[in-house]
Design a protein around this motif. Structure first.
Motif, PDB file in Angstrom:
ATOM      1  N   THR A  22       0.839  -1.189   0.000  1.00 25.61           N
ATOM      2  CA  THR A  22       0.000   0.000   0.000  1.00 25.61           C
ATOM      3  C   THR A  22       0.872   1.236   0.000  1.00 25.61           C
ATOM      4  O   THR A  22       1.478   1.579   1.004  1.00 25.61           O
ATOM      5  CB  THR A  22      -0.926   0.015   1.226  1.00 25.61           C
ATOM      6  N   SER A 148       2.388  -6.125  -7.933  1.00 25.31           N
ATOM      7  CA  SER A 148       0.996  -5.757  -7.695  1.00 25.31           C
ATOM      8  C   SER A 148       0.599  -4.532  -8.503  1.00 25.31           C
ATOM      9  O   SER A 148       1.444  -3.799  -9.025  1.00 25.31           O
ATOM     10  CB  SER A 148       0.772  -5.474  -6.203  1.00 25.31           C
ATOM     11  N   PRO A 150      -0.970  -0.796  -8.505  1.00 28.00           N
ATOM     12  CA  PRO A 150      -1.055   0.285  -7.519  1.00 28.00           C
ATOM     13  C   PRO A 150      -2.465   0.421  -6.977  1.00 28.00           C
ATOM     14  O   PRO A 150      -3.450   0.129  -7.659  1.00 28.00           O
ATOM     15  CB  PRO A 150      -0.649   1.528  -8.321  1.00 28.00           C
ATOM     16  N   ALA A 151      -2.565   0.861  -5.723  1.00 24.39           N
ATOM     17  CA  ALA A 151      -3.869   0.996  -5.075  1.00 24.39           C
ATOM     18  C   ALA A 151      -4.315   2.448  -5.052  1.00 24.39           C
ATOM     19  O   ALA A 151      -3.496   3.373  -5.049  1.00 24.39           O
ATOM     20  CB  ALA A 151      -3.792   0.466  -3.646  1.00 24.39           C
ATOM     21  N   THR A 157      -3.546  -3.016  -2.369  1.00 22.59           N
ATOM     22  CA  THR A 157      -3.173  -3.374  -3.724  1.00 22.59           C
ATOM     23  C   THR A 157      -3.668  -4.782  -4.063  1.00 22.59           C
ATOM     24  O   THR A 157      -4.001  -5.563  -3.180  1.00 22.59           O
ATOM     25  CB  THR A 157      -1.650  -3.320  -3.903  1.00 22.59           C
TER      26      THR A 157
END
Length: 250
Positions: A22, A148, A150-151, A157
């Motif tokens: 995150t 991952s 991006p969140a 994520t």
């Protein structure tokens, strides 16, 4: 019952690493030679036993630019802010008694906010037992990578599936991947979603370079150093530490 506790402990630690993905990219610093890292240190393991509980902050963890006196201690909210050099292969370390120390590589131009989880010695001992490796770490480290998407702010994520890691520089033990149940495996062959991460056990302290395959062409190191070729990421390995590197696939 004891075996169940070990598995639960491992799951907690693996949730920790997945949560480390995150990140929030912030505005650039006014100083063209530095950037600011806002590090939020948490103990995710405690909250594992109550899924509705937020990971509690770790007060009193020492966050340092590696091998310097540029250090800050986390406050009651688990927050520390460091000013770090831009566009260099650097790292920050996080240490607190009773927890596996962490080293995070960077080569950045923009400010960043990172939630960095730490596993307690008890949790990491369970992690090591599942993988059949000794703990505490003495002459080796452990290397972990998340791949991952991006969140958005306030969201976790999402791991990228079917990515494989190959160590092309450096020496380490077995490669492992973590699957949906949160349990690591040295017999699985790639990442899964979630959490989309894996690593290498018993990594020898030196600079390691890892090739990642199966990820979209848009993926690039986010917390790590540029590798020598496409689809590679480099990072430090330090004895007694967990390296936490990250690849983003926008």
């Amino acid at each position: 019952e004891a075996a169940k506790e070990v598995v639960m402990s491992c799951r907690a630690l693996f949730c920790v690493v997945a949560s480390a993905a995150t990140l929030l990219i912030l505005s650039c610093s006014d100083d063209p030679t530095t950037f600011k890292a806002t590090v939020n240190v948490v103990d995710y393991g405690i909250s594992y036993y109550d899924p509705e509980m937020e990971p509690p902050p770790l007060e009193g963890a020492q966050v340092c630019e590696a091998d310097t006196n540029n250090c800050v201690t986390t406050d009651s909210e688990g927050i520390a802010e460091l000013t770090l050099p831009r566009s260099v292969n650097g790292a920050w370390t996080i240490e607190k008694d009773g927890y596996l120390p962490v080293i995070v590589p960077f080569n950045r131009t923009s400010d960043v906010s990172v939630t960095t989880p730490m596993g307690s010695d008890e949790l990491v001992a369970g992690f090591a037992a599942v993988l059949g490796v000794p703990y505490p770490l003495t002459d080796e480290g452990v290397l972990t990578i998340t791949t991952s998407e991006p969140a958005e702010e306030g969201e976790d994520t999402v791991g990228v599936a079917d990515v494989t890691y190959e160590l092309v520089e450096g020496a380490a033990g077995a490669v492992f991947y973590v699957y949906e149940d949160g349990i690591p495996s040295t017999t699985q062959t790639s990442t899964a979603t979630p959490p989309g991460w894996g690593g290498f056990t018993e990594a020898v302290p030196e600079e390691a370079e890892v090739r990642y395959d199966g990820a979209p062409d848009s993926c690039t190191p986010n917390l790590g150093w540029p590798g020598a070729a496409a689809n590679t990421i480099a990072m430090p390995v330090r004895a007694g530490f967990q390296t936490q590197a990250q690849i983003f696939c926008p």
